[in-house]
Design a protein around this motif. Structure first.
Motif, PDB file in Angstrom:
ATOM      1  N   UNK A 243     -11.329   5.815   4.842  1.00 13.61           N
ATOM      2  CA  UNK A 243     -11.339   4.564   5.620  1.00 13.61           C
ATOM      3  C   UNK A 243     -10.030   3.843   5.339  1.00 13.61           C
ATOM      4  N   UNK A 244      -9.071   3.951   6.257  1.00 10.99           N
ATOM      5  CA  UNK A 244      -7.742   3.359   6.028  1.00 10.99           C
ATOM      6  C   UNK A 244      -7.222   2.740   7.318  1.00 10.99           C
ATOM      7  N   UNK A 245      -6.287   1.821   7.168  1.00 14.29           N
ATOM      8  CA  UNK A 245      -5.819   1.019   8.296  1.00 14.29           C
ATOM      9  C   UNK A 245      -4.701   1.665   9.095  1.00 14.29           C
ATOM     10  N   UNK A 246      -4.118   2.754   8.572  1.00 11.36           N
ATOM     11  CA  UNK A 246      -2.927   3.315   9.190  1.00 11.36           C
ATOM     12  C   UNK A 246      -1.651   2.700   8.657  1.00 11.36           C
ATOM     13  N   UNK A 247      -1.794   1.733   7.743  1.00 16.69           N
ATOM     14  CA  UNK A 247      -0.656   1.009   7.176  1.00 16.69           C
ATOM     15  C   UNK A 247      -0.416   1.506   5.752  1.00 16.69           C
ATOM     16  N   UNK A 248       0.434   2.532   5.608  1.00 17.83           N
ATOM     17  CA  UNK A 248       0.802   3.032   4.289  1.00 17.83           C
ATOM     18  C   UNK A 248       1.964   2.203   3.751  1.00 17.83           C
ATOM     19  N   UNK A 249       1.878   1.818   2.478  1.00 13.11           N
ATOM     20  CA  UNK A 249       2.933   0.988   1.909  1.00 13.11           C
ATOM     21  C   UNK A 249       3.437   1.569   0.590  1.00 13.11           C
ATOM     22  N   UNK A 250       4.730   1.423   0.353  1.00 14.28           N
ATOM     23  CA  UNK A 250       5.301   1.709  -0.958  1.00 14.28           C
ATOM     24  C   UNK A 250       4.964   0.540  -1.871  1.00 14.28           C
ATOM     25  N   UNK A 251       4.690   0.816  -3.145  1.00 15.21           N
ATOM     26  CA  UNK A 251       4.298  -0.238  -4.077  1.00 15.21           C
ATOM     27  C   UNK A 251       5.345  -1.340  -4.166  1.00 15.21           C
ATOM     28  N   UNK A 252       6.603  -1.001  -3.945  1.00 15.09           N
ATOM     29  CA  UNK A 252       7.661  -2.011  -4.025  1.00 15.09           C
ATOM     30  C   UNK A 252       7.469  -3.129  -3.006  1.00 15.09           C
ATOM     31  N   UNK A 253       6.810  -2.836  -1.882  1.00 17.65           N
ATOM     32  CA  UNK A 253       6.651  -3.848  -0.824  1.00 17.65           C
ATOM     33  C   UNK A 253       5.752  -5.007  -1.260  1.00 17.65           C
ATOM     34  N   UNK A 254       4.518  -4.775  -1.717  1.00 15.51           N
ATOM     35  CA  UNK A 254       3.724  -5.912  -2.175  1.00 15.51           C
ATOM     36  C   UNK A 254       4.282  -6.544  -3.445  1.00 15.51           C
ATOM     37  N   UNK A 255       4.949  -5.754  -4.297  1.00 16.08           N
ATOM     38  CA  UNK A 255       5.557  -6.332  -5.494  1.00 16.08           C
ATOM     39  C   UNK A 255       6.612  -7.355  -5.100  1.00 16.08           C
ATOM     40  N   UNK A 256       7.384  -7.048  -4.057  1.00 16.56           N
ATOM     41  CA  UNK A 256       8.395  -7.999  -3.579  1.00 16.56           C
ATOM     42  C   UNK A 256       7.735  -9.271  -3.055  1.00 16.56           C
ATOM     43  N   UNK A 257       6.613  -9.129  -2.330  1.00 19.06           N
ATOM     44  CA  UNK A 257       5.890 -10.300  -1.827  1.00 19.06           C
ATOM     45  C   UNK A 257       5.380 -11.143  -2.990  1.00 19.06           C
ATOM     46  N   UNK A 310     -12.448   1.227  14.293  1.00 22.08           N
ATOM     47  CA  UNK A 310     -11.016   0.910  14.316  1.00 22.08           C
ATOM     48  C   UNK A 310     -10.752  -0.275  13.398  1.00 22.08           C
ATOM     49  N   UNK A 311      -9.676  -0.253  12.622  1.00 19.43           N
ATOM     50  CA  UNK A 311      -9.327  -1.435  11.812  1.00 19.43           C
ATOM     51  C   UNK A 311      -8.865  -2.563  12.703  1.00 19.43           C
ATOM     52  N   UNK A 312      -9.226  -3.804  12.326  1.00 19.11           N
ATOM     53  CA  UNK A 312      -8.809  -4.931  13.162  1.00 19.11           C
ATOM     54  C   UNK A 312      -8.353  -6.152  12.368  1.00 19.11           C
ATOM     55  N   UNK A 313      -8.341  -6.071  11.042  1.00 20.69           N
ATOM     56  CA  UNK A 313      -7.913  -7.209  10.229  1.00 20.69           C
ATOM     57  C   UNK A 313      -6.396  -7.202  10.041  1.00 20.69           C
ATOM     58  N   UNK A 314      -5.866  -8.290   9.475  1.00 24.43           N
ATOM     59  CA  UNK A 314      -4.434  -8.404   9.236  1.00 24.43           C
ATOM     60  C   UNK A 314      -3.956  -7.365   8.235  1.00 24.43           C
ATOM     61  N   UNK A 315      -2.668  -7.081   8.248  1.00 27.20           N
ATOM     62  CA  UNK A 315      -2.086  -6.078   7.366  1.00 27.20           C
ATOM     63  C   UNK A 315      -2.040  -6.518   5.916  1.00 27.20           C
ATOM     64  N   UNK A 316      -1.749  -5.571   5.046  1.00 26.96           N
ATOM     65  CA  UNK A 316      -1.842  -5.807   3.613  1.00 26.96           C
ATOM     66  C   UNK A 316      -0.843  -6.848   3.121  1.00 26.96           C
ATOM     67  N   UNK A 317       0.387  -6.837   3.601  1.00 24.91           N
ATOM     68  CA  UNK A 317       1.381  -7.785   3.105  1.00 24.91           C
ATOM     69  C   UNK A 317       1.088  -9.203   3.589  1.00 24.91           C
TER      70      UNK A 317
END
Length: 344
Positions: A243-257, A310-317
């Motif tokens: 169960x995934x959103x289709x939004x794959x992220x590198x760990x550096x992305x949320x760390x930067x946020x 289908x996923x419908x919520x906002x993205x992880x970042x």
């Protein structure tokens, strides 16, 4: 059989499970949950949920309640063997009495986490319509001992039980009514607050798939409905659901946020991410830190999408910046690493 005549026993009415409970209640299911705290029991009872007091260590309680219910969700943790064995004992008792059970267990994509240590992006992407790739994982893979216990019981019971294993990736987001936080990203933010910098494993290049908690809750309900209407023989063909959103992220992305948000709030001096020294893993997930926040875990929920989910919520970042970090910044008290049980 109508939803109102079906009884559900749910272990783990926390971040994910509480939202699953809400969706079940809307559809008219009778829901019983296992709870540790009286305050949690009162909240659930107010919404029409039956509660039994206990913990995952109370095997007799779990078995007894499983026997009383048509449907069981285990969403408390992917790594507690005694509670899973207790559920399976109840399922076997029901089977011997001629009663079929639906059992949905929660595992996690840490199953196929690698040893990247944040140094590179993994190219391997697992899909739940290829069960042989999951079955080929070593028995020593994270969560696999529990999953194999369930699969062996499933083979033994055959058509007398419908079993599915939900395998979520990085769970994020909040349900505003309950204001509960997820695990991996908030733990990294708490680490940053304690140590004064946004930390990452290695270079933060490893990639995980992601899912918002509300999309995941809807995924459980989609899975339940499929199990209810599908023959037991068909269910036996493949127990796995991602169960995934289709939004794959590198760990550096949320760390930067995290770095930017905590710097803007005046809580850390420098927003720039830094590599976490291994001696400080104790303030994250201990020896499992490289797996939990530094590996590659990529998945595709092919089967749920085929069922119409289908996923419908906002993205992880966006969710991290707008929902989780503002709530987390209200916390007080000392932080010494993650010590709770996790869904995955």
């Amino acid at each position: 059989m109508s939803a109102s005549s079906k009884s559900v026993f749910l272990l783990g009415p926390g971040l994910v499970g509480r939202n699953v409970v809400d969706l079940l209640l809307v559809e008219g299911y009778s829901v019983t949950t296992l709870v540790r705290r009286e305050s949690a029991a009162a909240e659930l009872q107010k919404d029409g949920v039956k509660t039994i007091h206990g913990t995952l260590a109370n095997s007799e309680v779990i078995t007894k309640q499983t026997i009383a219910c048509d449907i069981v969700f285990h969403i408390a943790t992917a790594d507690d063997l005694p509670s899973v064995q207790a559920v399976l004992e109840g399922v076997k008792f029901r089977a011997q009495a001629g009663q079929q059970t639906i059992y949905i267990h929660t595992s996690g994509t840490g199953l196929f986490g690698d040893a990247a240590m944040g140094q590179y992006k993994g190219e391997r992407v697992y899909s739940d319509d290829k069960p042989h790739d999951i079955d080929a994982l070593p028995d020593t893979a994270p969560h696999r001992t529990i999953d194999l216990t369930i699969i062996r019981a499933r083979q033994e019971l055959g058509s007398r039980v419908k079993v599915a294993i939900m395998i979520p990736p990085l769970i994020y987001g909040i349900q505003h009514k309950y204001k509960r936080l997820s695990i991996q990203l908030p733990t990294l933010a708490r680490f940053a607050l304690k140590h004064g910098y946004a930390g990452q494993v290695g270079e933060g290049r490893s990639v995980w798939s992601t899912i918002h908690v509300l999309d995941l809750a809807r995924g459980y309900i989609t899975l339940l409905h499929w199990l209810e209407k599908t023959s037991a023989v068909t269910v036996l063909e493949n127990p796995y659901f991602f169960c995934e959103s289709g939004d794959d992220i590198a760990w550096a992305e949320p760390i930067a946020v995290i770095g930017q948000a905590l710097h803007a709030a005046g809580r850390i001096k420098d927003p720039a991410p830094k590599t976490i020294p291994e001696q400080d893993y104790k303030d994250l997930f201990g020896e499992f830190t490289p797996l939990v926040v530094g590996s590659n875990c990529r998945s595709r929920a092919t089967r749920l999408r085929q069922l119409g989910w289908q996923p419908r919520e906002k993205g992880v970042l966006e969710s991290l910046r707008d929902d989780e970090l503002p709530l987390l910044l209200q916390e007080t008290g000392e932080f010494n690493g993650y010590t709770g049980v996790a869904a995955s």
